[in-house]
Design a protein around this motif. Structure first.
Motif, short mmCIF file in Angstrom:
data_model
loop_
_atom_site.label_atom_id
_atom_site.label_comp_id
_atom_site.label_asym_id
_atom_site.label_seq_id
_atom_site.Cartn_x
_atom_site.Cartn_y
_atom_site.Cartn_z
N THR A 1 1.45 2.84 -9.12
CA THR A 1 0.29 2.08 -9.34
C THR A 1 1.34 0.17 -9.50
O THR A 1 -0.23 -0.31 -9.53
CB THR A 1 -0.24 2.60 -10.37
OG1 THR A 1 0.44 2.61 -11.81
CG2 THR A 1 -1.20 3.53 -10.65
N ILE B 1 0.39 -1.49 -0.06
CA ILE B 1 0.05 -0.13 0.26
C ILE B 1 0.91 1.14 -0.10
O ILE B 1 1.65 1.39 0.61
CB ILE B 1 -0.67 0.06 0.60
CG1 ILE B 1 -0.38 -0.17 3.12
CG2 ILE B 1 -2.44 -0.97 0.86
CD1 ILE B 1 -1.05 0.08 3.54
N VAL C 1 -6.27 4.29 2.07
CA VAL C 1 -4.74 3.75 1.40
C VAL C 1 -5.17 3.56 -0.36
O VAL C 1 -6.32 3.14 -0.47
CB VAL C 1 -3.89 2.97 2.47
CG1 VAL C 1 -3.63 3.45 2.92
CG2 VAL C 1 -4.55 1.70 2.73
N LYS C 2 -3.95 3.30 -0.72
CA LYS C 2 -3.91 2.86 -2.60
C LYS C 2 -3.21 1.47 -2.11
O LYS C 2 -1.93 1.39 -2.37
CB LYS C 2 -4.06 3.60 -2.71
CG LYS C 2 -3.53 2.99 -4.53
CD LYS C 2 -3.33 4.27 -5.55
CE LYS C 2 -1.93 4.65 -5.85
NZ LYS C 2 -1.54 5.57 -7.02
N LYS D 1 3.10 10.81 1.78
CA LYS D 1 2.54 10.65 -0.24
C LYS D 1 4.33 9.63 0.12
O LYS D 1 4.39 8.74 -1.11
CB LYS D 1 3.89 11.61 -0.80
CG LYS D 1 1.49 12.56 -0.84
CD LYS D 1 1.67 13.20 -1.86
CE LYS D 1 1.77 13.80 -3.04
NZ LYS D 1 2.07 14.25 -4.16
N ASP E 1 -10.46 2.32 1.79
CA ASP E 1 -9.74 3.45 1.24
C ASP E 1 -9.20 4.79 0.97
O ASP E 1 -9.20 5.64 0.89
CB ASP E 1 -11.93 4.16 0.96
CG ASP E 1 -12.43 4.43 1.89
OD1 ASP E 1 -11.65 4.75 2.84
OD2 ASP E 1 -13.75 4.84 1.54
N VAL F 1 -1.24 -0.93 -4.31
CA VAL F 1 -0.51 -0.75 -5.64
C VAL F 1 -0.31 -2.40 -6.39
O VAL F 1 -0.05 -3.42 -5.67
CB VAL F 1 0.75 -0.31 -5.62
CG1 VAL F 1 0.56 1.16 -5.31
CG2 VAL F 1 2.47 -1.13 -5.14
N ASN G 1 0.15 6.02 -0.31
CA ASN G 1 -0.33 6.75 0.02
C ASN G 1 -1.24 7.80 -1.46
O ASN G 1 -1.53 6.61 -2.68
CB ASN G 1 -0.14 8.07 -0.07
CG ASN G 1 -1.24 9.15 0.55
OD1 ASN G 1 -1.26 10.42 -0.49
ND2 ASN G 1 -0.89 10.12 1.83
N LYS G 2 -3.16 7.07 -1.15
CA LYS G 2 -3.48 7.63 -2.39
C LYS G 2 -3.95 8.28 -3.30
O LYS G 2 -3.72 8.41 -4.27
CB LYS G 2 -5.03 7.44 -1.42
CG LYS G 2 -5.57 7.20 -0.98
CD LYS G 2 -7.01 7.54 -0.27
CE LYS G 2 -7.67 7.51 -1.35
NZ LYS G 2 -9.89 8.43 -0.69
N ASP G 3 -1.87 9.78 -3.00
CA ASP G 3 -1.85 10.96 -3.65
C ASP G 3 -0.48 10.05 -4.52
O ASP G 3 -0.38 10.95 -5.25
CB ASP G 3 -2.25 12.04 -3.03
CG ASP G 3 -3.69 12.46 -2.55
OD1 ASP G 3 -4.01 12.08 -2.88
OD2 ASP G 3 -3.47 13.26 -1.26
#
Length: 271
Positions: A120, A112, A208-209, A193, A206, A211, A114-116
């Motif tokens: 990817t 994971i 975090v993001k 980030k 939601d 990859v 940061n969302k920003d």
């Protein structure tokens, strides 16, 4: 003299009975209907959902769950401090000498950011270099480790390898920071980030993001297909040869039932 002997024997039997009762109470609660479960913080959120559904159907049972890390849950099960230990890794050969392992599902380990964050997709080599050498991946230069004793850490370090096949597990020291809970990893990554971490796929939210790893997304479908390689079992550890309380056995039976399997699948794990 015979009366004294009988009295002494009766007293000894009473002491032994009270001792056994105390041991049982430590594991099963004062009335035998409290189940004590400790261990993996990755398994804990899933276990809480299963416990909630079980308690709704069994008002006589209370389930006490403590997230303390896989190694602690295993140790607690070995010494009888809990009836059920949670582990987010397979039990080791030495542990299987004193414990029985019950696999309830498989789970992915999501990497994971940061969302920003612009990342990817990462490669296993990039992740290895970040943790082994501190080599940044784009703007990400701070890796987050889990603490020793974490099953998620064991799985991640064993499965992340460089091009030569060397795993992070073989290294004596890793770069970065350490967090001891799944929730604290999410908090740390959500707040910066330049940070990368890893958590159970079932705990992904939601904030975090996740990859992709080597071009493969961390999804249930890819784990089932075997194309996403960061995956490990969720297991329950119970003391070998021990008689589980009726409440604990019923709970394990519930986990294995169709209703239990649906809860596990809805959580994002693979039954």
């Amino acid at each position: 003299m015979k009366i004294k002997r009988i009295f002494a024997l009766a007293t000894l039997c009473l002491v032994m009975a009270l001792t056994c009762a105390a041991c049982f109470t430590a594991c099963s609660g004062a009335d035998g209907n409290e189940i004590v479960i400790t261990g993996s913080t990755s398994v804990t959120p899933l276990m809480e959902k299963l416990a909630e559904a079980f308690e709704a159907k069994n008002a006589d049972v209370t389930i006490q769950i403590t997230g303390s890390g896989s190694s602690q849950g295993i140790a607690d099960a070995q010494k009888g401090a809990c009836e059920i230990g949670m582990s987010s890794r397979a039990l080791k050969e030495e542990e299987l000498k004193t414990l029985d392992s019950i696999e309830i599902c498989k789970d992915g380990i999501a990497i994971i950011v940061n969302k920003d964050c612009e990342l990817t997709d990462v490669t296993s080599q990039q992740v290895y270099d970040l943790y082994a050498n501190g080599t940044a991946i784009g703007g990400v230069n701070t890796p987050i480790n889990r603490s020793n004793g974490s099953g998620t850490r064991d799985g991640f370090n064993e499965l992340i390898k460089n091009a030569d096949g060397d795993s992070l597990k073989e290294l004596k020291e890793l770069k970065g920071e350490t967090q001891d809970q799944t929730g604290s990893v999410i908090e740390r990554v959500a707040g910066a980030k330049n940070v990368l971490g890893y958590i159970s796929l079932g705990s992904l939210n939601d904030r975090v993001k996740a990859v992709s790893l080597d071009g493969v997304a961390a999804t249930v479908e890819n784990i089932k297909a075997g194309t996403y390689k960061l995956q490990r079992p969720f297991v329950l550890a119970v003391k070998k040869g021990a008689q589980l309380s009726d409440a604990a056995q019923r709970f394990i039976d519930f986990i294995r039932s169709e209703e239990g399997k649906k809860i596990i699948a809805d959580f994002g794990c693979i039954v």
